[in-house]
Design a protein around this motif. Structure first.
Motif, PDB file in Angstrom:
ATOM      1  N   ALA A 124      56.440   7.589 123.701  1.00  0.00           N
ATOM      2  CA  ALA A 124      56.586   6.148 123.907  1.00  0.00           C
ATOM      3  C   ALA A 124      55.977   5.735 125.242  1.00  0.00           C
ATOM      4  N   ASP A 125      56.261   6.497 126.292  1.00  0.00           N
ATOM      5  CA  ASP A 125      55.693   6.183 127.609  1.00  0.00           C
ATOM      6  C   ASP A 125      54.171   6.253 127.581  1.00  0.00           C
ATOM      7  N   GLU A 159      54.606  -0.914 115.172  1.00  0.00           N
ATOM      8  CA  GLU A 159      55.351  -2.165 115.245  1.00  0.00           C
ATOM      9  C   GLU A 159      56.450  -1.998 116.290  1.00  0.00           C
ATOM     10  N   PRO A 160      56.958  -3.092 116.843  1.00  0.00           N
ATOM     11  CA  PRO A 160      58.019  -2.967 117.854  1.00  0.00           C
ATOM     12  C   PRO A 160      59.195  -2.113 117.397  1.00  0.00           C
ATOM     13  N   ARG A 205      63.990  -2.057 124.041  1.00  0.00           N
ATOM     14  CA  ARG A 205      63.237  -2.664 125.144  1.00  0.00           C
ATOM     15  C   ARG A 205      61.785  -2.182 125.153  1.00  0.00           C
ATOM     16  N   ASP A 206      61.553  -0.948 124.675  1.00  0.00           N
ATOM     17  CA  ASP A 206      60.179  -0.459 124.589  1.00  0.00           C
ATOM     18  C   ASP A 206      59.408  -1.228 123.525  1.00  0.00           C
ATOM     19  N   ASP A 250      63.088  -7.370 135.278  1.00  0.00           N
ATOM     20  CA  ASP A 250      64.154  -6.399 135.576  1.00  0.00           C
ATOM     21  C   ASP A 250      64.540  -5.611 134.328  1.00  0.00           C
ATOM     22  N   ARG A 251      64.522  -6.264 133.167  1.00  0.00           N
ATOM     23  CA  ARG A 251      64.891  -5.584 131.928  1.00  0.00           C
ATOM     24  C   ARG A 251      63.946  -4.423 131.639  1.00  0.00           C
ATOM     25  N   HIS A 252      62.709  -4.527 132.068  1.00  0.00           N
ATOM     26  CA  HIS A 252      61.713  -3.500 131.789  1.00  0.00           C
ATOM     27  C   HIS A 252      61.473  -2.567 132.972  1.00  0.00           C
TER      28      HIS A 252
END
Length: 449
Positions: free
Chosen positions: A12-13, A36-37, A44-45, A78-80
């Motif tokens: 994912a990273d 897709e998301p 959050r990713d 901040d969420r990310h």
């Protein structure tokens, strides 16, 4: 489970970080359509993926700084994880050439999760006896089919009718060297130890970089070359490249700075190791060559035996395919050794090791020395048959024979007759003896185009 989650986290990273890199314009459409998301294990990713894809679709800059600004404006920075995490994602990419592989890891896991949900819902319906069993089974089948076909409809395989297929015009190859090598071509050249196969590959590469046909006195469009030598040291490589540079200059050709780049690793490179593979792929991405020479084959992976050798061959092939992909289709010229001959027998020119190498390349040739017992003077001239050990997949212009050159290591011979030929050396170079130019001539004496 922890190991699996670590793999998913790293994938994912890496796939998020790829969209934060420059120079991936051609990769973006395939990468964006691959996921897709909801394919990301962490929501959050998936949200960040949606943001990055939207920026790319809008043609806006997409790097840690610009994305930081976009997230700050939306109130989601901040969420990310803030600017620090965005820079970490950028640096977490081993190589952008493997981005679609990272995406496939996430896609496969997402498919398993979706299938697990389908199974759980079917089990729940069966336990509760909701409706009829036939209806529940049909719902389960449709849900499972939706999981199987997820994303396929957007990229259906193209089926062509025979009559339409044969009516299509044959596309001209994207030539690196006209008539000889096209982009995405793979050639393996074998021969005896010390027989000059590495010099032949370097000659092809250096002449191409100088805008010269490999054997004929003819001009081509200069190409960018990367030489990866996993066997010889600087002092062994330098004199020959210096000689070739001088020979090109004597023909009035110029090798521009940056046209030929060399990675010299006499201790070998293990492309089956992720760290070595990543370093080579980064180099290839940065250099963006049109033609790569690499080898010898046995110095590109750690030696193994038995079943491990076959597995290692598959891994090495995959790594070499990744090298081609990272270069966006450079022609790949690979040096390999042939096995020792049996007592009194003829030498097998096919690559030593796994039989997979005999089927993999588009072109496979061996430089087979001609004995002076068969043709007087052949050994003095280092006369070699240019012998195919696999059927070529496309018709190209290869020499039938090569012999030692004058200013270049090798000179190609085009042989048209069926009778044996003998050769002599004259002050002005190598010429066929016996006055039979209608049977043979040297490609260096020909003009093309």
């Amino acid at each position: 489970m922890d190991e699996r989650m670590t793999e998913l986290r790293e994938a994912a990273d890496a796939v998020l970080g790829t969209l934060l890199h420059d120079g991936i314009r051609d990769l973006v459409p395939d990468l964006v359509s691959a996921l897709e998301p909801g394919d990301f294990p962490e929501p959050r990713d998936g949200e960040l993926w949606d943001v990055l894809c939207s920026l790319r679709a809008a043609g806006r800059a997409c790097d840690p700084i610009t994305v930081t600004a976009a997230l700050r404006e939306a109130g989601d920075l901040d969420r990310h994880g803030g600017p620090v995490r965005l820079h970490q994602l950028h640096d977490a990419v081993p190589t952008v050439a493997h981005a679609l592989h990272y995406a496939e890891i996430l896609r496969e896991d997402a498919t398993w999760r979706a299938l697990s949900t389908v199974g759980a819902e079917a089990a729940s319906a069966a336990a509760a006896r909701r409706g009829t069993a036939a209806d529940a089974a049909q719902r389960a089948v449709e849900a499972a089919r939706a999981v199987r076909d997820r994303g396929i409809a957007a990229d259906e395989d193209r089926v062509v009718d025979l009559l339409d297929l044969i009516a299509e015009d044959q596309a001209e190859p994207d030539w690196v060297i006209p008539g000889v090598l096209a982009r995405w071509d793979r050639l393996i050249l074998t021969g005896v130890e010390g027989g000059g196969k590495s010099l032949m590959l370097r000659q092809i590469a250096v002449r191409a970089a100088a805008g010269l046909h490999p054997w004929r006195k003819a001009s081509i469009e200069p190409v960018k070359v990367l030489i990866i030598d996993a066997e010889n040291n600087d002092d062994q490589v330098r004199p020959w490249l210096d000689q070739m540079h001088t020979a090109a200059r004597d023909e009035g050709a110029t090798i521009e700075r940056g046209a030929v780049r060399a990675l010299i690793k006499p201790d070998g490179i293990d492309l089956t190791r992720p760290v070595d593979r990543a370093r080579v792929l980064r180099l290839v991405e940065a250099e963006a060559p049109d033609l790569i020479t690499i080898g010898p084959l046995y110095k590109l992976a750690s030696p193994k035996s038995g079943a491990q050798a076959e597995e290692s061959a598959w891994e090495l092939m995959s790594a070499l395919e990744a090298v081609r992909g990272a270069s966006d289709g450079a022609a790949l010229l690979i040096e390999a050794h042939a096995p020792h001959p049996s007592p009194g027998g003829h030498r097998d020119l096919r690559p030593i090791g796994s039989s997979l190498w005999r089927r993999w390349p588009e072109f496979g040739f061996g430089m087979d020395p001609v004995s002076s017992r068969a043709e007087p003077g052949a050994e003095e001239l280092r006369l070699c048959e240019w012998r195919p050990w696999r059927g070529s997949r496309s018709e190209r212009s290869w020499p039938a024979r090569v012999c030692e050159g004058v200013s270049w290591p090798w000179q190609a011979v085009q042989y048209r007759g069926n009778e044996p030929m003998t050769f002599t050396v004259e002050d002005h170079g190598v010429r066929p003896a016996g006055g039979v130019p209608e049977q043979a001539d040297f490609w260096d004496d020909q003009q093309i185009g």
